[in-house]
Design a protein around this motif. Structure first.
Motif, PDB file in Angstrom:
ATOM      1  N   LEU A   1       0.686  -1.197  -0.013  1.00 28.04           N
ATOM      2  CA  LEU A   1       0.114  -0.025  -0.060  1.00 28.04           C
ATOM      3  C   LEU A   1       1.004   1.115   0.093  1.00 28.04           C
ATOM      4  O   LEU A   1       0.143   2.461   0.071  1.00 28.04           O
ATOM      5  CB  LEU A   1      -0.847   0.054   1.294  1.00 28.04           C
ATOM      6  CG  LEU A   1      -1.894  -1.301   1.287  1.00 28.04           C
ATOM      7  CD1 LEU A   1      -2.700  -0.959   2.479  1.00 28.04           C
ATOM      8  CD2 LEU A   1      -2.793  -1.081   0.095  1.00 28.04           C
ATOM      9  N   ALA A   2       2.279   1.164  -0.065  1.00 26.13           N
ATOM     10  CA  ALA A   2       2.957   2.448  -0.146  1.00 26.13           C
ATOM     11  C   ALA A   2       4.370   1.753  -0.505  1.00 26.13           C
ATOM     12  O   ALA A   2       4.641   0.685  -0.284  1.00 26.13           O
ATOM     13  CB  ALA A   2       3.297   2.992   1.439  1.00 26.13           C
ATOM     14  N   PHE A  59       0.400   0.094  -4.997  1.00 27.11           N
ATOM     15  CA  PHE A  59      -0.726  -0.157  -5.934  1.00 27.11           C
ATOM     16  C   PHE A  59      -0.614   1.590  -6.320  1.00 27.11           C
ATOM     17  O   PHE A  59      -1.397   1.730  -7.814  1.00 27.11           O
ATOM     18  CB  PHE A  59      -2.091  -0.209  -5.023  1.00 27.11           C
ATOM     19  CG  PHE A  59      -2.665   0.500  -4.361  1.00 27.11           C
ATOM     20  CD1 PHE A  59      -2.146   1.031  -3.004  1.00 27.11           C
ATOM     21  CD2 PHE A  59      -3.842   1.422  -4.776  1.00 27.11           C
ATOM     22  CE1 PHE A  59      -2.691   1.943  -2.221  1.00 27.11           C
ATOM     23  CE2 PHE A  59      -4.236   2.644  -3.957  1.00 27.11           C
ATOM     24  CZ  PHE A  59      -3.656   2.837  -2.988  1.00 27.11           C
ATOM     25  N   LEU A  60      -0.287   2.482  -5.687  1.00 24.87           N
ATOM     26  CA  LEU A  60      -0.474   3.874  -6.106  1.00 24.87           C
ATOM     27  C   LEU A  60       0.172   4.117  -7.289  1.00 24.87           C
ATOM     28  O   LEU A  60       0.004   4.892  -8.149  1.00 24.87           O
ATOM     29  CB  LEU A  60      -0.073   4.819  -5.021  1.00 24.87           C
ATOM     30  CG  LEU A  60      -0.815   4.968  -3.694  1.00 24.87           C
ATOM     31  CD1 LEU A  60      -0.366   5.786  -2.593  1.00 24.87           C
ATOM     32  CD2 LEU A  60      -2.162   5.645  -4.268  1.00 24.87           C
ATOM     33  N   ARG A  61       1.481   3.434  -7.548  1.00 31.38           N
ATOM     34  CA  ARG A  61       2.371   3.378  -8.689  1.00 31.38           C
ATOM     35  C   ARG A  61       1.622   2.786 -10.006  1.00 31.38           C
ATOM     36  O   ARG A  61       1.879   3.217 -11.016  1.00 31.38           O
ATOM     37  CB  ARG A  61       3.543   2.650  -8.469  1.00 31.38           C
ATOM     38  CG  ARG A  61       4.548   3.246  -7.303  1.00 31.38           C
ATOM     39  CD  ARG A  61       5.618   4.096  -7.932  1.00 31.38           C
ATOM     40  NE  ARG A  61       6.424   4.274  -6.928  1.00 31.38           N
ATOM     41  CZ  ARG A  61       7.798   4.632  -6.904  1.00 31.38           C
ATOM     42  NH1 ARG A  61       8.218   4.359  -8.147  1.00 31.38           N
ATOM     43  NH2 ARG A  61       8.493   5.031  -5.793  1.00 31.38           N
ATOM     44  N   ALA A  62       0.667   2.132  -9.809  1.00 32.66           N
ATOM     45  CA  ALA A  62      -0.166   1.442 -10.722  1.00 32.66           C
ATOM     46  C   ALA A  62      -1.110   2.324 -11.205  1.00 32.66           C
ATOM     47  O   ALA A  62      -1.670   1.994 -12.416  1.00 32.66           O
ATOM     48  CB  ALA A  62      -0.468  -0.084 -10.304  1.00 32.66           C
ATOM     49  N   LEU A  63      -1.554   3.153 -10.229  1.00 31.61           N
ATOM     50  CA  LEU A  63      -2.763   4.046 -10.761  1.00 31.61           C
ATOM     51  C   LEU A  63      -2.304   5.357 -11.708  1.00 31.61           C
ATOM     52  O   LEU A  63      -1.304   5.836 -11.233  1.00 31.61           O
ATOM     53  CB  LEU A  63      -3.471   4.597  -9.630  1.00 31.61           C
ATOM     54  CG  LEU A  63      -4.023   3.471  -8.535  1.00 31.61           C
ATOM     55  CD1 LEU A  63      -4.706   4.167  -7.449  1.00 31.61           C
ATOM     56  CD2 LEU A  63      -4.950   2.477  -9.544  1.00 31.61           C
ATOM     57  N   PRO A  64      -2.999   5.755 -12.677  1.00 34.24           N
ATOM     58  CA  PRO A  64      -2.659   6.822 -13.278  1.00 34.24           C
ATOM     59  C   PRO A  64      -2.795   8.386 -11.789  1.00 34.24           C
ATOM     60  O   PRO A  64      -3.520   8.281 -11.268  1.00 34.24           O
ATOM     61  CB  PRO A  64      -3.886   7.105 -14.450  1.00 34.24           C
ATOM     62  CG  PRO A  64      -4.134   5.817 -14.635  1.00 34.24           C
ATOM     63  CD  PRO A  64      -4.147   5.166 -13.197  1.00 34.24           C
ATOM     64  N   GLU A  65      -1.819   9.070 -12.243  1.00 36.58           N
ATOM     65  CA  GLU A  65      -1.937  10.350 -11.581  1.00 36.58           C
ATOM     66  C   GLU A  65      -3.265  10.937 -11.525  1.00 36.58           C
ATOM     67  O   GLU A  65      -3.472  11.385 -10.151  1.00 36.58           O
ATOM     68  CB  GLU A  65      -0.938  11.402 -11.939  1.00 36.58           C
ATOM     69  CG  GLU A  65       0.460  11.761 -11.286  1.00 36.58           C
ATOM     70  CD  GLU A  65       1.296  12.499 -12.062  1.00 36.58           C
ATOM     71  OE1 GLU A  65       2.312  12.113 -12.328  1.00 36.58           O
ATOM     72  OE2 GLU A  65       0.828  13.695 -12.545  1.00 36.58           O
ATOM     73  N   VAL A  86      -6.221   9.339 -11.262  1.00 41.34           N
ATOM     74  CA  VAL A  86      -7.084   8.617 -10.576  1.00 41.34           C
ATOM     75  C   VAL A  86      -6.388   9.049  -9.120  1.00 41.34           C
ATOM     76  O   VAL A  86      -7.385   9.382  -8.129  1.00 41.34           O
ATOM     77  CB  VAL A  86      -6.821   7.305 -10.779  1.00 41.34           C
ATOM     78  CG1 VAL A  86      -7.364   6.384  -9.386  1.00 41.34           C
ATOM     79  CG2 VAL A  86      -7.394   6.840 -12.134  1.00 41.34           C
ATOM     80  N   LEU A 117       2.927  11.396  -3.435  1.00 34.18           N
ATOM     81  CA  LEU A 117       2.315  10.169  -2.762  1.00 34.18           C
ATOM     82  C   LEU A 117       2.803   9.038  -3.574  1.00 34.18           C
ATOM     83  O   LEU A 117       3.028   8.142  -3.003  1.00 34.18           O
ATOM     84  CB  LEU A 117       0.940  10.259  -2.872  1.00 34.18           C
ATOM     85  CG  LEU A 117      -0.112   9.560  -1.911  1.00 34.18           C
ATOM     86  CD1 LEU A 117       0.459   9.727  -0.501  1.00 34.18           C
ATOM     87  CD2 LEU A 117      -1.386   9.926  -1.786  1.00 34.18           C
ATOM     88  N   LYS A 118       2.918   8.919  -4.799  1.00 33.06           N
ATOM     89  CA  LYS A 118       3.391   7.891  -5.743  1.00 33.06           C
ATOM     90  C   LYS A 118       4.746   7.790  -5.287  1.00 33.06           C
ATOM     91  O   LYS A 118       5.348   6.624  -5.414  1.00 33.06           O
ATOM     92  CB  LYS A 118       2.890   8.334  -7.352  1.00 33.06           C
ATOM     93  CG  LYS A 118       1.633   7.830  -7.614  1.00 33.06           C
ATOM     94  CD  LYS A 118       1.347   8.046  -9.026  1.00 33.06           C
ATOM     95  CE  LYS A 118       1.927   6.674  -9.890  1.00 33.06           C
ATOM     96  NZ  LYS A 118       1.379   6.536 -11.325  1.00 33.06           N
ATOM     97  N   TYR A 119       5.576   8.800  -5.467  1.00 39.07           N
ATOM     98  CA  TYR A 119       7.058   8.661  -5.785  1.00 39.07           C
ATOM     99  C   TYR A 119       8.112   9.007  -4.521  1.00 39.07           C
ATOM    100  O   TYR A 119       9.232   8.793  -4.557  1.00 39.07           O
ATOM    101  CB  TYR A 119       7.520   9.144  -7.070  1.00 39.07           C
ATOM    102  CG  TYR A 119       6.828   8.855  -8.242  1.00 39.07           C
ATOM    103  CD1 TYR A 119       7.244   7.557  -8.718  1.00 39.07           C
ATOM    104  CD2 TYR A 119       5.943   9.577  -8.962  1.00 39.07           C
ATOM    105  CE1 TYR A 119       6.766   7.118  -9.786  1.00 39.07           C
ATOM    106  CE2 TYR A 119       5.294   9.023 -10.108  1.00 39.07           C
ATOM    107  CZ  TYR A 119       5.383   7.912 -10.583  1.00 39.07           C
ATOM    108  OH  TYR A 119       5.097   7.457 -11.595  1.00 39.07           O
TER     109      TYR A 119
END
Lengths: 454, 454, 454
Positions: free
Chosen positions: A394-395, A400-406, A408, A423-425
């Motif tokens: 989850l981080a 999973f955040l890396r898998a989501l488009p910005e 989203v 948050l992603k990177y």
């Protein structure tokens, strides 16, 4: 691969999870066994498993048994010899001819393969097979054992049933181990408890003396010993005279002659090391490491539909929040401690606290969990109820955040595109996160912000 | 191979097992059906199965049906014709052109494969397929049928549901068959009993006449017959005019043209003989023989996840004590009788007595069992809830004791190395043990020893 | 292929089946969700499934979530973008460099594969994976969703559990949706209802602020947004700024580089059209058509152990009576209506009535069913609880009657050989039957016959 677990429960309310000590204990002549026995609707019951911890003294022999469910064992300490006998498998090990007269054919003992295990090994004990173990080392052996009573191998019900083939477990002494929820000092309640080992005699007791004499063609006194009615050693017995030899370097011979049908089970490996640092699947020199053992690495686990994970976190390091996608996770802390938070689907933390060395905790399938090591760091073994257990981060770098488009991320959390990037990177590390050297000032600021905005 | 059985039970207390007669009976025009219906928490319920015995008179036709669970049939007596229709499979059998005018194309009847079976055959009836059978022989057919209601093929619940496609089973006469535990003479209790066949009409009854006429494009009187509301023949009916022909020697043609997707089920063999002496897997001329039929020999059993065993014990011979490693065993005695002892994990004998011809007994998974034939010897068929059922021997040449090192045996039973050798090797026979010719004197001594040392 | 479904129920009385409207509703900012929630022992509970219908407005984003059970989605209306993130799969999609300064390396967004879907598509949502969807079209999206809570992927219990990764579903407004069986106007009962979405916050809520800040290395205000405690948009939110690009023609590249172990799940197709007329498996120009989507056509369905069927019946046409051999069938009418009769094993019709557009009905495994379209014809989607669902026809060219020898038919129904021929062969059409142009005179005669012979 398909998996299937059998459940008796149609509704499992999990409002609170506990870090648990064993709640039963049994003393034997050469060791002690402790049990985590489930109560109705607690998290062990919901996960469909039980757990035991056996301490086997030097020269202790754990008597031969079989069980209605597979067991997965982690060797916390010590080293020993394990034998697992399968019907139809050949007796490929021969005893040495001790000081034998040459030229004269001697009657040698033959038996099925035995093997040596040591600290950090995982042992797979298939349901229905006959197992025994012996401590030929200089230190106590400590084994932590998952019993998967919901496994498809078990067709009867969800009770764990152990069938001893020797001894008389009935007579052994019961130690502390009052049921967790009963008042101390209560008596007479033992009879109703779910402690199958305690009530057991070995299965030969149920057979008629005459018939046993007939089928074994032995004298009455041997039948008497077979039944072990006067045996009061428990199921871990002292065996001083024990010369079973095994190859010094375990040489695994796939080419040895086998008997057709059961070929794979006869020659399969039942043991693998999971603790050696060079077996790590995940390693962060500033945080710790993780090793997993699944059906790809140890094929018998495909049969058992179980796998395991060994983790090491250094002081204050964090295991990134994650969930077990396709299994429960039953965690036993082997050293140090960790703070865990376990979160249910409605966002409620069902556990928030420390899990200490020697304690057990269950993380149900899909529940989110974060783990932060204490001041001494933390080591643990986790048993998973799937032969190819998968976790979702989850981080961190595998979030999973890396898998989501910005877009989203930004729209989901009502934040800017720039914040979504953070948050992603921002956290570049993967699964094992090094502790952030938060300055006192930053922490103070955060505490203030917590007060202001909550 | 993975197996999985579905269980509704999370706790199955098995304190006592019984040798059972059928507890329900239904009379039909051309036969009689008897049922072993389970009660709550008895051993049949715990094993998740039901059993039926059908007696079909000469010229009797068992009406077409399908069921929500697979059935495994053993042909105790007689011979007949079996048809099993699968959706999508081709009609590869044509009727003979009886006295046909040559040169003129005739309208022939076509239907799916039918085949002949005889005493000693096992028939596999997959769930959901349409089955019928006909007695074209000179003697009654007796079939013993396992209904595996816990099978994965059944997605609804653990009730056995039979869907008749013809007839009107509702109207048939009920014979003796009072529930086992009720007082004789009780009346009015039938309505609440778990006897699905009794309450059934055929499924066309639930459809509107108008719609049936429309879909079949037939006259009203045929729809009336389809529903069979005035049919009072039961589900085994007399069919005098019945000329279905089958190849004299059943020639199984793998090369026949099939229709793609369902190829394997259309061309699969549903029958195999298990009783011929030359099919024995285990044979001892002084004791008897055993034949097993599993998924390796009859692949449809892999689909059904069931297998079977046929046993013959000569007078006073013994089947070595053993346990079923990965299945329950449901035993039906076809001739003679045997004394059985069945032992639970705590060493208690939950059954110790004789099982007579026509009786049924359940040996739950992992429970230890020994069987000794009576004065007339014993024959039986055992259904097993695994397509590759494995047994572990507790004595004899294949005993687990042979797999253990002598040291383990000696230390486990507190006997000498020499005695351990005796226990391991004295009985050289394997699974089927010849009776020991124990002299009267030896027996007397044993009785004395029993008194002295018990 | 083996299948296995998990059941908590050992007894499922199905006395009456209903055509159902949704019995719960939740409003979100940009859409509305309706639920068919099962009661104890009703047919949804017995089938082990739940159903939901989501209406997503233009520019609506369904927030990312994962669930403990697989979902199968039929797109009733509209078109949108779907993202399904799997742990370990690579981020193979990059954002376009909008007006980018050339020569200078730009920080692009990367994410896992997304794809477009449209009306008539089936979407497969594996359990445990993270899913989101966005409506970038001009019309509302309507999705009907099967939630297979009894699936083997789910190890805990039969409750459907949805884990939101963003938003604050707790705060959303509850609409009509009183429980079906309660009196209107009742209040205060909501707290005990099985509506998990309603009570949920996103799972980050259960974690400590400090720990979240540490693992994400972001400011406190972002953590605050992550938890979404002040978010009152529900789980379908309006996202105006949303430029996720996808290839115009979805080009499926099997040759793209993957990461070993999870190769198949990363590159697998999650979507297939089932409604295009040229995909029909069964077509009768006078009656309608049927298309099925099973594991052979969309391999991910083998994993989910689910399949689907799309049906179209013209005015008054009939779907031949049949039963689902190896699955339940959960039918949702997308347009028009049909009269259905559903028949239990005892010949009782447990449903006889019309199912209207927007209604749901369950046909349990093995229950017989006939369907006749109303005056406007009928279209539906049926979800089936088996990856290779098979139906058996009870009439028409593929009827089981064709598989039976004439003698069996004649003797079973007590009709002549000539009548048996009529029953077997009169209806030459297969699965979809054209309406018979029954003259008024014939109908009158039939009515008379009904009176005379019943």
């Amino acid at each position: 691969q398909k998996q299937s677990r059998l459940r008796g429960r149609s509704d499992c309310q999990i409002d609170r999870i506990s870090a648990r000590e064993p709640n039963r204990v049994l003393q034997s002549e050469a060791g002690v066994s402790e049990f985590w026995v489930s109560d109705e609707n607690d998290e062990l019951d919901c996960a469909g498993v039980e757990v035991a911890r056996h301490t086997i003294n030097t020269k202790g022999l754990f008597l031969p048994f079989y069980a209605n469910a597979p067991e997965l064992v982690y060797v916390v300490r010590g080293s020993g010899i394990q034998g697992s006998a399968f019907p139809g498998c050949p007796e490929t090990f021969e005893s040495s001819s001790e000081g034998a007269g040459r030229g004269k054919e001697q009657f040698l003992d033959r038996h099925q393969k035995v093997f040596r295990y040591k600290e950090g090994d995982i042992l797979a004990l298939p349901a229905g097979a006959v197992h025994w173990t012996y401590n030929d080392g200089d230190t106590q052996i400590v084994l932590i054992v998952l019993r998967d009573t919901s496994n498809v191998a078990n067709q009867l019900d969800r009770n764990f049933r152990k069938f001893f083939l020797a001894g008389n477990p009935q007579s052994q002494q019961v130690g502390y181990g009052q049921p967790e929820r009963e008042h101390a000092g209560g008596s007479g309640g033992w009879g109703k408890q779910k402690l199958h080992e305690q009530e057991s005699s070995n299965i030969f007791n149920g057979f008629d003396d005459q018939i046993l004499q007939e089928v074994f063609k032995v004298e009455f006194n041997i039948v008497n010993q077979l039944k072990g009615q006067k045996d009061n050693r428990g199921f871990i017995v002292r065996a001083d005279n024990f010369d079973v030899l095994i190859p010094e370097k375990q040489e695994y011979q796939r080419s040895s002659p086998r008997n057709g049908i059961e070929e794979n089970i006869c020659s399969t490996e039942l043991r693998a090391n999971i603790a050696d640092p060079d077996r790590a699947d995940v390693y962060n020199p500033r945080g710790g490491r993780l090793s997993s053992l699944n059906g790809h690495k140890l094929p018998i686990l495909n049969w058992l539909q179980l796998s395991a994970e060994k983790g090491v976190l250094y002081k204050n390091a964090v295991l990134a929040p994650n969930y077990n996608l396709n299994s429960h996770s039953i965690i036993y802390v082997t050293s140090g401690n960790s703070r865990l938070q376990i979160v249910r689907n409605d966002g409620t933390a069902v556990f928030d606290g420390f899990v200490q060395q020697g304690q057990l905790i269950v993380v149900p399938q899909n529940f989110a969990v974060v783990k932060k090591a204490g001041e001494q760091g933390c080591e643990w073994v986790a048993f998973k109820t799937n032969d190819n257990a998968i976790t979702t981060q989850l981080a961190g770098r595998f979030s999973f955040l890396r898998a989501l488009p910005e877009e989203v991320v930004a729209n989901s959390y009502e934040i800017s595109r720039e914040q979504a990037k953070e948050l992603k990177y921002n956290r570049q590390e993967g699964v094992v996160l090094s502790p952030t050297s938060g300055s006192t000032r930053q922490k103070g600021m955060n505490a203030l912000l917590n007060v202001l905005f909550s």
